[in-house]
Design a protein around this motif. Sequence first.
Motif, PDB file in Angstrom:
ATOM      1  N   SER A 149       0.823  -1.221   0.000  1.00  0.00           N
ATOM      2  CA  SER A 149       0.000   0.000   0.000  1.00  0.00           C
ATOM      3  C   SER A 149       0.851   1.263   0.000  1.00  0.00           C
ATOM      4  O   SER A 149       0.443   2.287  -0.527  1.00  0.00           O
ATOM      5  CB  SER A 149      -0.963   0.001   1.191  1.00  0.00           C
ATOM      6  OG  SER A 149      -0.247   0.202   2.385  1.00  0.00           O
ATOM      7  N   ARG A 150       2.061   1.169   0.563  1.00  0.00           N
ATOM      8  CA  ARG A 150       2.970   2.323   0.551  1.00  0.00           C
ATOM      9  C   ARG A 150       3.895   2.330  -0.663  1.00  0.00           C
ATOM     10  O   ARG A 150       4.790   3.154  -0.758  1.00  0.00           O
ATOM     11  CB  ARG A 150       3.816   2.319   1.826  1.00  0.00           C
ATOM     12  CG  ARG A 150       3.042   2.796   3.024  1.00  0.00           C
ATOM     13  CD  ARG A 150       3.955   3.101   4.177  1.00  0.00           C
ATOM     14  NE  ARG A 150       3.703   2.108   5.208  1.00  0.00           N
ATOM     15  CZ  ARG A 150       4.598   1.598   6.031  1.00  0.00           C
ATOM     16  NH1 ARG A 150       5.850   1.981   5.958  1.00  0.00           N
ATOM     17  NH2 ARG A 150       4.268   0.721   6.915  1.00  0.00           N
ATOM     18  N   GLU A 151       3.700   1.331  -1.546  1.00  0.00           N
ATOM     19  CA  GLU A 151       4.503   1.182  -2.762  1.00  0.00           C
ATOM     20  C   GLU A 151       5.984   1.003  -2.447  1.00  0.00           C
ATOM     21  O   GLU A 151       6.854   1.477  -3.169  1.00  0.00           O
ATOM     22  CB  GLU A 151       4.264   2.358  -3.711  1.00  0.00           C
ATOM     23  CG  GLU A 151       2.825   2.429  -4.190  1.00  0.00           C
ATOM     24  CD  GLU A 151       2.571   3.556  -5.159  1.00  0.00           C
ATOM     25  OE1 GLU A 151       3.526   4.257  -5.551  1.00  0.00           O
ATOM     26  OE2 GLU A 151       1.395   3.720  -5.532  1.00  0.00           O
ATOM     27  N   GLU A 152       6.280   0.262  -1.381  1.00  0.00           N
ATOM     28  CA  GLU A 152       7.661  -0.084  -1.027  1.00  0.00           C
ATOM     29  C   GLU A 152       7.924  -1.489  -1.575  1.00  0.00           C
ATOM     30  O   GLU A 152       7.890  -2.474  -0.841  1.00  0.00           O
ATOM     31  CB  GLU A 152       7.859  -0.038   0.485  1.00  0.00           C
ATOM     32  CG  GLU A 152       7.654   1.335   1.083  1.00  0.00           C
ATOM     33  CD  GLU A 152       7.679   1.322   2.613  1.00  0.00           C
ATOM     34  OE1 GLU A 152       7.692   2.412   3.181  1.00  0.00           O
ATOM     35  OE2 GLU A 152       7.688   0.234   3.214  1.00  0.00           O
ATOM     36  N   PHE A 153       8.149  -1.564  -2.877  1.00  0.00           N
ATOM     37  CA  PHE A 153       8.161  -2.859  -3.547  1.00  0.00           C
ATOM     38  C   PHE A 153       9.389  -3.717  -3.220  1.00  0.00           C
ATOM     39  O   PHE A 153       9.303  -4.939  -3.232  1.00  0.00           O
ATOM     40  CB  PHE A 153       7.996  -2.655  -5.049  1.00  0.00           C
ATOM     41  CG  PHE A 153       6.673  -2.007  -5.377  1.00  0.00           C
ATOM     42  CD1 PHE A 153       5.485  -2.671  -5.081  1.00  0.00           C
ATOM     43  CD2 PHE A 153       6.611  -0.749  -5.932  1.00  0.00           C
ATOM     44  CE1 PHE A 153       4.256  -2.072  -5.362  1.00  0.00           C
ATOM     45  CE2 PHE A 153       5.395  -0.147  -6.223  1.00  0.00           C
ATOM     46  CZ  PHE A 153       4.217  -0.808  -5.925  1.00  0.00           C
ATOM     47  N   GLU A 154      10.519  -3.082  -2.934  1.00  0.00           N
ATOM     48  CA  GLU A 154      11.687  -3.887  -2.545  1.00  0.00           C
ATOM     49  C   GLU A 154      11.434  -4.558  -1.191  1.00  0.00           C
ATOM     50  O   GLU A 154      11.747  -5.729  -1.004  1.00  0.00           O
ATOM     51  CB  GLU A 154      12.939  -3.014  -2.485  1.00  0.00           C
ATOM     52  CG  GLU A 154      13.449  -2.619  -3.840  1.00  0.00           C
ATOM     53  CD  GLU A 154      14.727  -1.800  -3.758  1.00  0.00           C
ATOM     54  OE1 GLU A 154      15.493  -1.975  -2.786  1.00  0.00           O
ATOM     55  OE2 GLU A 154      14.936  -0.992  -4.674  1.00  0.00           O
ATOM     56  N   ARG A 155      10.885  -3.811  -0.273  1.00  0.00           N
ATOM     57  CA  ARG A 155      10.538  -4.375   1.036  1.00  0.00           C
ATOM     58  C   ARG A 155       9.474  -5.468   0.875  1.00  0.00           C
ATOM     59  O   ARG A 155       9.535  -6.519   1.510  1.00  0.00           O
ATOM     60  CB  ARG A 155      10.024  -3.255   1.960  1.00  0.00           C
ATOM     61  CG  ARG A 155       9.473  -3.721   3.266  1.00  0.00           C
ATOM     62  CD  ARG A 155      10.563  -4.120   4.218  1.00  0.00           C
ATOM     63  NE  ARG A 155       9.977  -4.538   5.487  1.00  0.00           N
ATOM     64  CZ  ARG A 155      10.389  -5.584   6.171  1.00  0.00           C
ATOM     65  NH1 ARG A 155      11.415  -6.278   5.758  1.00  0.00           N
ATOM     66  NH2 ARG A 155       9.826  -5.909   7.293  1.00  0.00           N
ATOM     67  N   ALA A 156       8.505  -5.218  -0.016  1.00  0.00           N
ATOM     68  CA  ALA A 156       7.449  -6.204  -0.268  1.00  0.00           C
ATOM     69  C   ALA A 156       8.034  -7.506  -0.821  1.00  0.00           C
ATOM     70  O   ALA A 156       7.611  -8.601  -0.438  1.00  0.00           O
ATOM     71  CB  ALA A 156       6.415  -5.631  -1.226  1.00  0.00           C
ATOM     72  N   ALA A 157       9.037  -7.388  -1.695  1.00  0.00           N
ATOM     73  CA  ALA A 157       9.669  -8.586  -2.257  1.00  0.00           C
ATOM     74  C   ALA A 157      10.385  -9.382  -1.167  1.00  0.00           C
ATOM     75  O   ALA A 157      10.325 -10.622  -1.144  1.00  0.00           O
ATOM     76  CB  ALA A 157      10.644  -8.184  -3.361  1.00  0.00           C
ATOM     77  N   GLU A 158      11.051  -8.680  -0.246  1.00  0.00           N
ATOM     78  CA  GLU A 158      11.712  -9.365   0.873  1.00  0.00           C
ATOM     79  C   GLU A 158      10.685 -10.104   1.734  1.00  0.00           C
ATOM     80  O   GLU A 158      10.890 -11.255   2.124  1.00  0.00           O
ATOM     81  CB  GLU A 158      12.478  -8.353   1.738  1.00  0.00           C
ATOM     82  CG  GLU A 158      13.685  -7.741   1.082  1.00  0.00           C
ATOM     83  CD  GLU A 158      14.280  -6.609   1.918  1.00  0.00           C
ATOM     84  OE1 GLU A 158      15.174  -5.918   1.399  1.00  0.00           O
ATOM     85  OE2 GLU A 158      13.845  -6.409   3.081  1.00  0.00           O
ATOM     86  N   LEU A 159       9.590  -9.416   2.001  1.00  0.00           N
ATOM     87  CA  LEU A 159       8.543 -10.027   2.822  1.00  0.00           C
ATOM     88  C   LEU A 159       7.921 -11.228   2.112  1.00  0.00           C
ATOM     89  O   LEU A 159       7.655 -12.260   2.722  1.00  0.00           O
ATOM     90  CB  LEU A 159       7.471  -8.989   3.172  1.00  0.00           C
ATOM     91  CG  LEU A 159       7.929  -7.895   4.136  1.00  0.00           C
ATOM     92  CD1 LEU A 159       6.930  -6.750   4.166  1.00  0.00           C
ATOM     93  CD2 LEU A 159       8.121  -8.475   5.531  1.00  0.00           C
ATOM     94  N   ARG A 160       7.699 -11.099   0.809  1.00  0.00           N
ATOM     95  CA  ARG A 160       7.145 -12.209   0.030  1.00  0.00           C
ATOM     96  C   ARG A 160       8.039 -13.441   0.126  1.00  0.00           C
ATOM     97  O   ARG A 160       7.573 -14.557   0.339  1.00  0.00           O
ATOM     98  CB  ARG A 160       6.986 -11.761  -1.431  1.00  0.00           C
ATOM     99  CG  ARG A 160       6.446 -12.841  -2.341  1.00  0.00           C
ATOM    100  CD  ARG A 160       6.808 -12.606  -3.788  1.00  0.00           C
ATOM    101  NE  ARG A 160       8.273 -12.598  -3.910  1.00  0.00           N
ATOM    102  CZ  ARG A 160       8.929 -11.914  -4.813  1.00  0.00           C
ATOM    103  NH1 ARG A 160       8.302 -11.158  -5.687  1.00  0.00           N
ATOM    104  NH2 ARG A 160      10.252 -11.958  -4.887  1.00  0.00           N
TER     105      ARG A 160
END
Length: 173
Positions: A149-160
């Motif tokens: 939702s915050r468009e932090e896609f690198e962080r999202a990839a790590e979490l994924r």
Amino acid sequence: MECERCHQRPATVHLTEIINNEKRTMRLCEQCARELQAQAMGFFPQINLHNFLAGLLHNEFGFPTTGPTVAPAGARCEACGLTEAQFARQGLLGCGECYRYFGPRLEPVFRRIHGNTCHTGKVPERTGGKVRVINRLERLKAQLREAISREEFERAAELRDAIRELEKELQEG
């Protein structure tokens, strides 16, 4: 393990007292636990959990809170035969299947008592391995939604990737 008070019978009750930030634990037999409970009667109000739950269930199931209980025709657990009226009167479920049969009626009670219908409290160190992984997975998924939702896609990839690893760990047992 024997009772720490009488040293004669096996201990079946684990008693923990916290008084003035000092924790004391005792392992007692059923008889000594009853005697200690009776001694404390003058100092602490004794709350019977079954009566407390039955009182809440009476409200949720629409039974009167005072006076004699009239058992309406209602749901019955197919596994153990427990009826709504018995459940509301005793405050005890008969078996694990009762959660399924009485589930929709239990949710408001659980929400009222616990504030939620899912367990979110502490997990025992020795036996909570799988539950701990599931809780961590839920936290990571919430963080993933927030990162997206915050468009932090690198962080999202790590979490994924962390979520995939935990899911793989769960599947392998």
